[in-house]
Design a protein around this motif. Sequence first.
Motif, mmCIF file in Angstrom:
data_model
loop_
_atom_site.group_PDB
_atom_site.id
_atom_site.type_symbol
_atom_site.label_atom_id
_atom_site.label_comp_id
_atom_site.label_asym_id
_atom_site.label_seq_id
_atom_site.Cartn_x
_atom_site.Cartn_y
_atom_site.Cartn_z
ATOM 1 N N ILE A 1 0.836 -1.207 0.000
ATOM 2 C CA ILE A 1 0.000 0.000 0.000
ATOM 3 C C ILE A 1 0.868 1.253 0.000
ATOM 4 O O ILE A 1 0.593 2.215 -0.730
ATOM 5 C CB ILE A 1 -0.947 -0.010 1.217
ATOM 6 C CG1 ILE A 1 -2.007 -1.104 1.055
ATOM 7 C CG2 ILE A 1 -1.616 1.352 1.385
ATOM 8 C CD1 ILE A 1 -2.918 -1.257 2.268
ATOM 9 N N MET B 1 0.930 4.024 -2.929
ATOM 10 C CA MET B 1 0.630 5.432 -2.692
ATOM 11 C C MET B 1 1.731 6.334 -3.240
ATOM 12 O O MET B 1 1.462 7.347 -3.889
ATOM 13 C CB MET B 1 0.454 5.680 -1.189
ATOM 14 C CG MET B 1 -0.849 5.153 -0.616
ATOM 15 S SD MET B 1 -2.331 5.925 -1.330
ATOM 16 C CE MET B 1 -2.078 7.639 -0.859
ATOM 17 N N ILE C 1 -0.622 -3.268 -5.581
ATOM 18 C CA ILE C 1 -1.832 -3.770 -4.925
ATOM 19 C C ILE C 1 -2.188 -5.155 -5.452
ATOM 20 O O ILE C 1 -2.559 -6.048 -4.686
ATOM 21 C CB ILE C 1 -2.995 -2.791 -5.134
ATOM 22 C CG1 ILE C 1 -2.635 -1.402 -4.557
ATOM 23 C CG2 ILE C 1 -4.265 -3.319 -4.465
ATOM 24 C CD1 ILE C 1 -2.289 -1.410 -3.093
ATOM 25 N N THR D 1 -6.822 -5.582 1.058
ATOM 26 C CA THR D 1 -5.746 -4.618 0.831
ATOM 27 C C THR D 1 -6.165 -3.564 -0.178
ATOM 28 O O THR D 1 -5.899 -2.360 -0.002
ATOM 29 C CB THR D 1 -4.484 -5.344 0.329
ATOM 30 O OG1 THR D 1 -4.075 -6.311 1.301
ATOM 31 C CG2 THR D 1 -3.344 -4.365 0.084
ATOM 32 N N TYR E 1 -6.560 0.462 0.326
ATOM 33 C CA TYR E 1 -5.870 1.397 -0.566
ATOM 34 C C TYR E 1 -6.851 2.407 -1.155
ATOM 35 O O TYR E 1 -6.533 3.594 -1.277
ATOM 36 C CB TYR E 1 -5.177 0.616 -1.675
ATOM 37 C CG TYR E 1 -4.518 1.473 -2.734
ATOM 38 C CD1 TYR E 1 -3.413 2.267 -2.425
ATOM 39 C CD2 TYR E 1 -4.978 1.471 -4.047
ATOM 40 C CE1 TYR E 1 -2.800 3.050 -3.392
ATOM 41 C CE2 TYR E 1 -4.367 2.238 -5.016
ATOM 42 C CZ TYR E 1 -3.280 3.024 -4.693
ATOM 43 O OH TYR E 1 -2.677 3.798 -5.652
ATOM 44 N N GLN F 1 -6.628 6.483 -0.972
ATOM 45 C CA GLN F 1 -6.725 7.363 -2.133
ATOM 46 C C GLN F 1 -7.809 8.414 -1.924
ATOM 47 O O GLN F 1 -7.651 9.583 -2.282
ATOM 48 C CB GLN F 1 -7.036 6.546 -3.393
ATOM 49 C CG GLN F 1 -5.852 5.801 -3.968
ATOM 50 C CD GLN F 1 -4.847 6.746 -4.618
ATOM 51 O OE1 GLN F 1 -5.186 7.856 -5.029
ATOM 52 N NE2 GLN F 1 -3.599 6.321 -4.699
#
Length: 226
Positions: A62, A66, A90, A105, A109, A113
């Motif tokens: 993650i 990002m 991911i 997961t 994520y 976001q």
Amino acid sequence: MFHFFAIPITDEWGTTYQLTTAGYTALVLIMLAILLLACFLGNSLSKPHFSARQLAFSAIAIALAMVTSYIKLFKLPMGGSVTLLSMLFICLIGYWYGLRAGLMTAVAYGFLQLISDPYIISFPQMLVDYIFAFGALGMSGLFSQSKNGLIKGYLAGVLGRYFFSFLSGMIFFGIYAADYGMSAPVYSLVYNGAYLSAEAVITIIILCLPPMKRAMVQLKNMAVKG
């Protein structure tokens, strides 16, 4: 009630919503609840459990996703961009640990976001664009035990995200289709397909390089076997 969590802001693109402190707090709590639920489900089922190793690798994935999501090769005006392999990180979790871990997961994520770069015009649009679209990347877990599972899983995750992004574009942003002489479905297909397919092609080319193949095998051995 919704205005308690987000305030409307009107600009040349229309009305969007900026999350308030209460909104950010609620999203963080929801994200933590999802992670705790993942741990609970992992412990409640005998096979496979959500181990500390899985949590650690998921957190790293993650974080890398990002960071790379901010490295944009190009960005479209109404949202969407080609990033530096952000979706791959991911999809790796689903490929390594299966569908459940991948979905958990990917949804986490999606919440990150949403917190970091929100573009909200309505609650349904928020769910489709962030939770469902990014969460669909976890569909890579469908091919965790398959030959060439990483490529198949990655394509499944991207197609899942494409499906929800298409729905969002057609339903919530279809009003812009007339500016390009298109119907809403065609506009959404082309718009979302442009950046998602471009990143997918770049990623698959990189994954097919022999050094990258060897690196992926080594990473999977580290993630699964230790």
